[in-house]
Structure formats: C-alpha cells, structure tokens
Design a protein around this motif. Structure first.
Motif, PDB file in Angstrom:
ATOM      1  N   GLY A  15      44.352  30.977  41.048  1.00 53.94           N
ATOM      2  CA  GLY A  15      43.162  31.456  41.723  1.00 53.94           C
ATOM      3  C   GLY A  15      41.989  31.567  40.780  1.00 53.94           C
ATOM      4  O   GLY A  15      42.115  31.342  39.572  1.00 53.94           O
ATOM      5  N   ARG A  16      40.828  31.896  41.340  1.00 52.96           N
ATOM      6  CA  ARG A  16      39.637  32.089  40.533  1.00 52.96           C
ATOM      7  C   ARG A  16      39.306  33.579  40.489  1.00 52.96           C
ATOM      8  O   ARG A  16      39.681  34.341  41.375  1.00 52.96           O
ATOM      9  N   VAL A  17      38.605  33.988  39.439  1.00 52.16           N
ATOM     10  CA  VAL A  17      38.281  35.398  39.251  1.00 52.16           C
ATOM     11  C   VAL A  17      36.772  35.578  39.235  1.00 52.16           C
ATOM     12  O   VAL A  17      36.059  34.841  38.550  1.00 52.16           O
ATOM     13  N   ALA A  18      36.289  36.538  40.015  1.00 50.27           N
ATOM     14  CA  ALA A  18      34.858  36.835  40.081  1.00 50.27           C
ATOM     15  C   ALA A  18      34.555  38.098  39.288  1.00 50.27           C
ATOM     16  O   ALA A  18      35.428  38.937  39.053  1.00 50.27           O
ATOM     17  N   ALA A  19      33.292  38.233  38.896  1.00 50.54           N
ATOM     18  CA  ALA A  19      32.875  39.391  38.103  1.00 50.54           C
ATOM     19  C   ALA A  19      32.485  40.578  38.976  1.00 50.54           C
ATOM     20  O   ALA A  19      32.295  41.679  38.477  1.00 50.54           O
ATOM     21  N   SER A  20      32.358  40.357  40.287  1.00 54.66           N
ATOM     22  CA  SER A  20      31.985  41.437  41.190  1.00 54.66           C
ATOM     23  C   SER A  20      32.474  41.101  42.594  1.00 54.66           C
ATOM     24  O   SER A  20      32.791  39.939  42.902  1.00 54.66           O
ATOM     25  N   ALA A  21      32.494  42.114  43.452  1.00 49.56           N
ATOM     26  CA  ALA A  21      32.900  41.879  44.838  1.00 49.56           C
ATOM     27  C   ALA A  21      31.920  40.958  45.539  1.00 49.56           C
ATOM     28  O   ALA A  21      32.312  40.067  46.305  1.00 49.56           O
TER      29      ALA A  21
END
Length: 299
Positions: free
Chosen positions: A47-53
């Motif tokens: 998966g990919r990871v985001a820095a914020s919602a």
C-alpha cells in the motif's frame, strides 16, 4: 475494482490488517495513521502511505475510517480540514469504527449535503477476524451505497449484512458488544467456579465447548484466559467505551438492560484498577478478585 482507490484512515490493531487485505484484493490503498510507525506494515504489504488524513482522502473513490471513538471520527471527518471537505460528490465514506448511532446518523446527513454517500459499517471478529478477512460487518445506510461498497466489504469479511438506514449498523454493533461482554463475564464466572471446586478447567472447557454452552467467545478466549495471557486483541479500554455507548443508547430508547448494566460496571471496575490496556477477556481478573482468588496480571 483494481483501479479503485481506497483511503484507509486508522491503521491500528484492526485497521492495519484490514487495509493490507484490501491491497491483497487488488485495490489501490493509501493509508494514514496518527502514529507513523503503524503505517509501515501497510507499505510492506504494497500500500501507499500518506502524511495526513486529507492527503490520503484526496482523489479517493472510497474513504474508510477505523478510529477509536466518536470524537475521533467527528474530528477527522467533520472537523476543520476534515476529509469530507476534499471528497468528490458520489464518492463513498465508510466509517468502520464503533461509535454512537446518533453520530453515525449525523455523518450521513452531513455527507448527503455534500453529495457523498455515507455508510456506518462497524465490524466484529477481533484482531483474528481482521487478519483472516473473516469479519462480520453490519452496515447502515442507503441500499445503493451498500451495493456500491459490497466489493470492499467482501474483501474484509465473510458475513456482510445491510441492517437498515444510517445508524443501524452502529445500533447492531452496540448489541454485539453487549452480548460479547456478557458472555465473557459468564465464561469468567464459570472458570472461577470450576477451579474453586477443584475441577480441571481445561477439561471443563473442552466439554462445555461441545454443548449448548459453546460459543465463539469460549472457543477463542478460554485457552488464553486459562494461560493468563491477556495480550490485547480488543482492549478493555475500548470495550468499556462501547458499553458506555450501549447503556446511553438503551437509556435513550427506554430499554432495560440489567445484565448489560452489571457487566458494564465490572468492565469499568477492571479498567479503574489499571487494566485498560489488557484484552477484554481479562474480565476474569475482576471475577477472581471478587471471589478472593487468582493473581493479578501485569498490565
């Protein structure tokens, strides 16, 4: 659905493996968790990871929230800079947290005003069910939105039921938590009871599980309870919160839950003694304490 992008917000004990299962099912999953280290497992799963919602939700076809409590969901979804601000009309917001039914209804109403389809879809099955993609998912909201989200649900659970309009999923989940807590309490009482009479508790559990007293709780929890292993699959803190939802909703509806009220008190007492981080099966400790038996487990 391989080009369907899912933003998954909340990658804890339940959310982490759920998000990973969506990746395995072929979805494009971008996750966010307040504690960044929790997101590494999703990255390892592909998966990919985001820095914020808000970064995770921007451009997503479906946004899933799996958060601890009603205020957390309200903040992430409805607060300033909440994900609802960036969601496209027609997209899906699926809250899989366990929150108050009235909050679920308010999310649905607010989403409707923005053209976003909202479902409340809490789950049951614990960490094991999340890992194995064998969750029971109780869904509230519009039938059309439920059908649109069905491929997502099918990647996470084996029992997926549309139980009614907005808030109905959370109402059924409250009933689920009421039953689970009650059964854990009775299993705890039974274990203390047979031990006090000098009966081998392992043999007692073996025969009880094969009769009418058998249950999923007995199958999944009795062995670890006897081993005094209270590694959390579902923490006392969270079940205490859920029982608060149950008692408040019952009071609002004018429904008597005498057994539920008692087990809620026992869970609260266990938490007050510093055991909130243990698995909810640690209710055994409270029954032992009340009977003057057993030893305190480390929290």
């Amino acid at each position: 659905m391989s080009t369907h992008t899912i933003a998954f917000i909340g990658l804890g004990v339940m959310g982490g493996p759920m998000a990973a299962n969506l990746v395995r099912a072929g979805f494009d999953v971008v996750g966010y968790n307040r504690s960044p280290q929790r997101a590494q497992a999703l990255a390892a799963a592909g998966g990919r990871v985001a820095a914020s919602a808000i970064e995770a939700a921007t451009g997503a076809d479906t946004v899933i929230t799996m958060l601890p409590d009603s205020p957390d969901v309200e903040s992430v979804v409805l607060g300033e800079g909440g994900v609802l601000e960036c969601m496209r009309p027609g997209s899906l917001l699926v809250d899989m947290s366990t929150i108050r039914p009235d909050v679920a209804r308010r999310l649905a109403e607010t989403g409707r005003d923005s053209g976003v389809r909202v479902l409340d879809a809490p789950v049951s099955g614990g960490e094991q069910g999340a890992v194995e993609a064998k969750l029971s998912i109780m869904v509230g909201g519009e039938e059309e939105a439920f059908e649109a989200a069905r491929p997502v649900f099918d990647a996470l659970g084996t029992t997926v039921v549309h139980v009614g309009p907005a808030g109905a999923g959370q109402t059924v989940k409250a009933a689920n938590q009421l039953i689970v807590a009650g059964v854990i309490g009775l299993v705890s009482e039974a274990l203390v009871f047979v031990d006090a009479h000098g009966v081998d508790p392992d043999q007692a559990v073996r025969v009880l599980a094969g009769g009418l007293a058998g249950s999923t709780v007995l199958d999944r929890k009795a062995a670890s309870m006897l081993a005094r292993d209270f590694t959390p699959g579902f923490r006392v803190d969270l079940h205490h919160k859920d029982l608060g939802i149950v008692t408040a909703a019952a009071r609002e509806a004018g429904v008597a839950i005498p057994l539920g009220g008692l087990v809620a008190t026992l869970m609260g007492s266990l938490r007050a003694q510093g055991h909130g981080a243990l698995d909810h099966s640690a209710l055994l400790l409270e029954l032992e304490r009340m009977s003057g038996r057993g030893e305190t487990a480390d929290s």
